[in-house]
Design a protein around this motif. Structure first.
Motif, PDB file in Angstrom:
ATOM      1  N   SER A   1     -23.504 -12.805 -33.906  1.00 41.46           N
ATOM      2  CA  SER A   1     -25.019 -13.414 -34.275  1.00 41.46           C
ATOM      3  C   SER A   1     -25.560 -13.807 -32.999  1.00 41.46           C
ATOM      4  O   SER A   1     -26.747 -13.745 -33.077  1.00 41.46           O
ATOM      5  N   LEU A   2     -24.811 -14.229 -32.164  1.00 37.72           N
ATOM      6  CA  LEU A   2     -25.346 -14.793 -30.932  1.00 37.72           C
ATOM      7  C   LEU A   2     -25.829 -13.747 -30.219  1.00 37.72           C
ATOM      8  O   LEU A   2     -27.049 -13.699 -29.313  1.00 37.72           O
ATOM      9  N   ARG A   3     -25.095 -12.323 -30.109  1.00 35.69           N
ATOM     10  CA  ARG A   3     -25.701 -11.314 -29.354  1.00 35.69           C
ATOM     11  C   ARG A   3     -27.016 -10.797 -29.881  1.00 35.69           C
ATOM     12  O   ARG A   3     -27.999 -10.341 -29.177  1.00 35.69           O
ATOM     13  N   ILE A   4     -26.982 -10.743 -31.384  1.00 34.31           N
ATOM     14  CA  ILE A   4     -28.237 -10.130 -31.791  1.00 34.31           C
ATOM     15  C   ILE A   4     -29.245 -11.118 -31.611  1.00 34.31           C
ATOM     16  O   ILE A   4     -30.462 -10.744 -31.332  1.00 34.31           O
ATOM     17  N   GLY A   5     -29.188 -12.373 -31.595  1.00 30.37           N
ATOM     18  CA  GLY A   5     -30.170 -13.344 -31.163  1.00 30.37           C
ATOM     19  C   GLY A   5     -30.606 -13.094 -29.989  1.00 30.37           C
ATOM     20  O   GLY A   5     -31.868 -13.337 -29.672  1.00 30.37           O
ATOM     21  N   GLY A   6     -29.610 -13.121 -28.964  1.00 32.02           N
ATOM     22  CA  GLY A   6     -30.009 -12.780 -27.739  1.00 32.02           C
ATOM     23  C   GLY A   6     -31.035 -11.236 -27.549  1.00 32.02           C
ATOM     24  O   GLY A   6     -32.001 -11.283 -26.811  1.00 32.02           O
ATOM     25  N   THR A   7     -30.763 -10.221 -28.110  1.00 33.42           N
ATOM     26  CA  THR A   7     -31.411  -9.147 -28.196  1.00 33.42           C
ATOM     27  C   THR A   7     -32.767  -9.674 -28.700  1.00 33.42           C
ATOM     28  O   THR A   7     -33.756  -9.200 -28.092  1.00 33.42           O
ATOM     29  N   LEU A   8     -32.828 -10.106 -29.870  1.00 34.27           N
ATOM     30  CA  LEU A   8     -34.231 -10.391 -30.349  1.00 34.27           C
ATOM     31  C   LEU A   8     -35.183 -11.398 -29.506  1.00 34.27           C
ATOM     32  O   LEU A   8     -36.297 -11.341 -29.344  1.00 34.27           O
ATOM     33  N   HIS A   9     -34.249 -12.422 -28.817  1.00 33.25           N
ATOM     34  CA  HIS A   9     -34.943 -13.350 -27.806  1.00 33.25           C
ATOM     35  C   HIS A   9     -35.624 -12.561 -26.523  1.00 33.25           C
ATOM     36  O   HIS A   9     -36.952 -12.814 -26.482  1.00 33.25           O
ATOM     37  N   TYR A  10     -35.057 -11.475 -26.233  1.00 30.93           N
ATOM     38  CA  TYR A  10     -35.586 -10.611 -24.928  1.00 30.93           C
ATOM     39  C   TYR A  10     -36.886  -9.643 -25.556  1.00 30.93           C
ATOM     40  O   TYR A  10     -37.521  -9.666 -24.783  1.00 30.93           O
ATOM     41  N   LEU A  11     -36.598  -9.300 -26.812  1.00 35.74           N
ATOM     42  CA  LEU A  11     -37.471  -8.298 -27.426  1.00 35.74           C
ATOM     43  C   LEU A  11     -38.837  -9.182 -27.364  1.00 35.74           C
ATOM     44  O   LEU A  11     -40.020  -8.712 -27.276  1.00 35.74           O
ATOM     45  N   LEU A  12     -38.908 -10.183 -28.273  1.00 34.08           N
ATOM     46  CA  LEU A  12     -39.921 -11.175 -28.209  1.00 34.08           C
ATOM     47  C   LEU A  12     -40.584 -11.524 -26.970  1.00 34.08           C
ATOM     48  O   LEU A  12     -41.777 -11.749 -27.230  1.00 34.08           O
ATOM     49  N   ARG A  13     -39.916 -11.570 -26.052  1.00 32.53           N
ATOM     50  CA  ARG A  13     -40.590 -11.811 -24.723  1.00 32.53           C
ATOM     51  C   ARG A  13     -40.830 -10.673 -24.032  1.00 32.53           C
ATOM     52  O   ARG A  13     -41.573 -10.637 -22.931  1.00 32.53           O
ATOM     53  N   GLY A  14     -41.037  -9.509 -24.730  1.00 33.41           N
ATOM     54  CA  GLY A  14     -41.736  -8.255 -24.137  1.00 33.41           C
ATOM     55  C   GLY A  14     -40.765  -7.413 -23.147  1.00 33.41           C
ATOM     56  O   GLY A  14     -41.211  -6.594 -22.542  1.00 33.41           O
ATOM     57  N   ILE A  15     -39.473  -7.536 -23.241  1.00 36.32           N
ATOM     58  CA  ILE A  15     -38.418  -6.904 -22.339  1.00 36.32           C
ATOM     59  C   ILE A  15     -38.401  -5.489 -23.175  1.00 36.32           C
ATOM     60  O   ILE A  15     -38.289  -5.514 -24.311  1.00 36.32           O
ATOM     61  N   PRO A  16     -38.449  -4.657 -22.436  1.00 39.30           N
ATOM     62  CA  PRO A  16     -38.489  -3.020 -22.719  1.00 39.30           C
ATOM     63  C   PRO A  16     -36.967  -3.001 -23.518  1.00 39.30           C
ATOM     64  O   PRO A  16     -36.091  -3.507 -23.093  1.00 39.30           O
ATOM     65  N   PHE A  17     -37.423  -2.187 -24.704  1.00 39.86           N
ATOM     66  CA  PHE A  17     -36.270  -1.768 -25.509  1.00 39.86           C
ATOM     67  C   PHE A  17     -34.962  -1.300 -24.911  1.00 39.86           C
ATOM     68  O   PHE A  17     -33.846  -1.800 -25.137  1.00 39.86           O
TER      69      PHE A  17
ATOM     70  N   ASP B   1     -28.139   2.982 -30.818  1.00 42.12           N
ATOM     71  CA  ASP B   1     -29.083   1.979 -31.441  1.00 42.12           C
ATOM     72  C   ASP B   1     -28.850   1.375 -32.564  1.00 42.12           C
ATOM     73  O   ASP B   1     -29.578   0.828 -33.385  1.00 42.12           O
ATOM     74  N   SER B   2     -27.234   1.247 -32.933  1.00 49.50           N
ATOM     75  CA  SER B   2     -26.819   0.211 -34.048  1.00 49.50           C
ATOM     76  C   SER B   2     -27.430  -1.001 -34.298  1.00 49.50           C
ATOM     77  O   SER B   2     -27.640  -1.603 -35.262  1.00 49.50           O
ATOM     78  N   PHE B   3     -27.773  -1.682 -32.982  1.00 45.20           N
ATOM     79  CA  PHE B   3     -28.443  -3.154 -33.253  1.00 45.20           C
ATOM     80  C   PHE B   3     -29.731  -3.152 -33.976  1.00 45.20           C
ATOM     81  O   PHE B   3     -30.157  -4.114 -34.399  1.00 45.20           O
ATOM     82  N   THR B   4     -30.530  -2.005 -33.965  1.00 50.08           N
ATOM     83  CA  THR B   4     -31.664  -2.122 -34.583  1.00 50.08           C
ATOM     84  C   THR B   4     -31.497  -2.012 -36.215  1.00 50.08           C
ATOM     85  O   THR B   4     -32.404  -2.879 -36.885  1.00 50.08           O
ATOM     86  N   ILE B   5     -30.308  -2.031 -36.889  1.00 46.73           N
ATOM     87  CA  ILE B   5     -29.907  -2.370 -37.983  1.00 46.73           C
ATOM     88  C   ILE B   5     -30.134  -3.737 -38.369  1.00 46.73           C
ATOM     89  O   ILE B   5     -30.384  -4.219 -39.228  1.00 46.73           O
ATOM     90  N   TYR B   6     -29.435  -4.528 -37.351  1.00 43.53           N
ATOM     91  CA  TYR B   6     -29.480  -6.074 -37.336  1.00 43.53           C
ATOM     92  C   TYR B   6     -31.088  -6.508 -37.293  1.00 43.53           C
ATOM     93  O   TYR B   6     -31.178  -7.890 -37.609  1.00 43.53           O
TER      94      TYR B   6
ATOM     95  N   ARG C   1     -33.722  -5.213 -38.514  1.00 43.48           N
ATOM     96  CA  ARG C   1     -34.376  -4.574 -39.531  1.00 43.48           C
ATOM     97  C   ARG C   1     -35.601  -5.444 -40.109  1.00 43.48           C
ATOM     98  O   ARG C   1     -36.521  -5.108 -40.392  1.00 43.48           O
ATOM     99  N   HIS C   2     -35.465  -6.590 -40.232  1.00 39.03           N
ATOM    100  CA  HIS C   2     -36.403  -7.728 -40.644  1.00 39.03           C
ATOM    101  C   HIS C   2     -37.325  -7.900 -39.627  1.00 39.03           C
ATOM    102  O   HIS C   2     -38.166  -8.593 -39.829  1.00 39.03           O
ATOM    103  N   HIS C   3     -37.149  -7.526 -38.440  1.00 36.92           N
ATOM    104  CA  HIS C   3     -38.301  -7.682 -37.615  1.00 36.92           C
ATOM    105  C   HIS C   3     -39.307  -6.643 -37.101  1.00 36.92           C
ATOM    106  O   HIS C   3     -39.250  -6.200 -36.053  1.00 36.92           O
ATOM    107  N   ALA C   4     -39.667  -6.040 -38.134  1.00 34.88           N
ATOM    108  CA  ALA C   4     -40.355  -4.710 -37.965  1.00 34.88           C
ATOM    109  C   ALA C   4     -41.474  -4.727 -37.069  1.00 34.88           C
ATOM    110  O   ALA C   4     -41.941  -3.928 -36.176  1.00 34.88           O
ATOM    111  N   MET C   5     -42.002  -6.030 -36.927  1.00 33.17           N
ATOM    112  CA  MET C   5     -43.298  -6.188 -35.865  1.00 33.17           C
ATOM    113  C   MET C   5     -42.684  -5.858 -34.549  1.00 33.17           C
ATOM    114  O   MET C   5     -43.420  -5.401 -33.655  1.00 33.17           O
TER     115      MET C   5
END
Length: 79
Positions: free
Chosen positions: A30-46, A58-63, A65-69
């Motif tokens: 959960s923390l790993r996914i949260g960290g991924t989301l944190h950096y994506l929200l700050r505009g860090i490239p995919f 690309d399995s993390f994109t499954i986690y 999925r609720h963040h389509a934006m």
């Protein structure tokens, strides 16, 4: 001296805190996914976030999925 906490130390401390406060236990993943989301929200490239998180595929994109934006701009770049 000071040293980084190991994965097991972090998860044990989180489990202890969540139990003490009657909260659901968070797993390390959960923390790993949260960290991924944190950096994506700050505009860090995919691709940079993928490398930083040591995601082999690309399995993390499954986690996320609720963040389509966040994912939408990258889905168009996929061949």
């Amino acid at each position: 001296g000071l040293r980084p906490l190991s994965r097991s130390e972090v998860t044990k401390r989180i489990a202890s805190l969540t139990a003490a406060h009657n909260l659901p236990n968070l797993k390390g993943h959960s923390l790993r996914i949260g960290g991924t989301l944190h950096y994506l929200l700050r505009g860090i490239p995919f691709d940079v976030v993928k490398t930083m998180g040591r995601w082999a595929g690309d399995s993390f994109t499954i986690y996320l999925r609720h963040h389509a934006m966040i994912l939408a701009p990258y889905l168009n770049d996929t061949p």
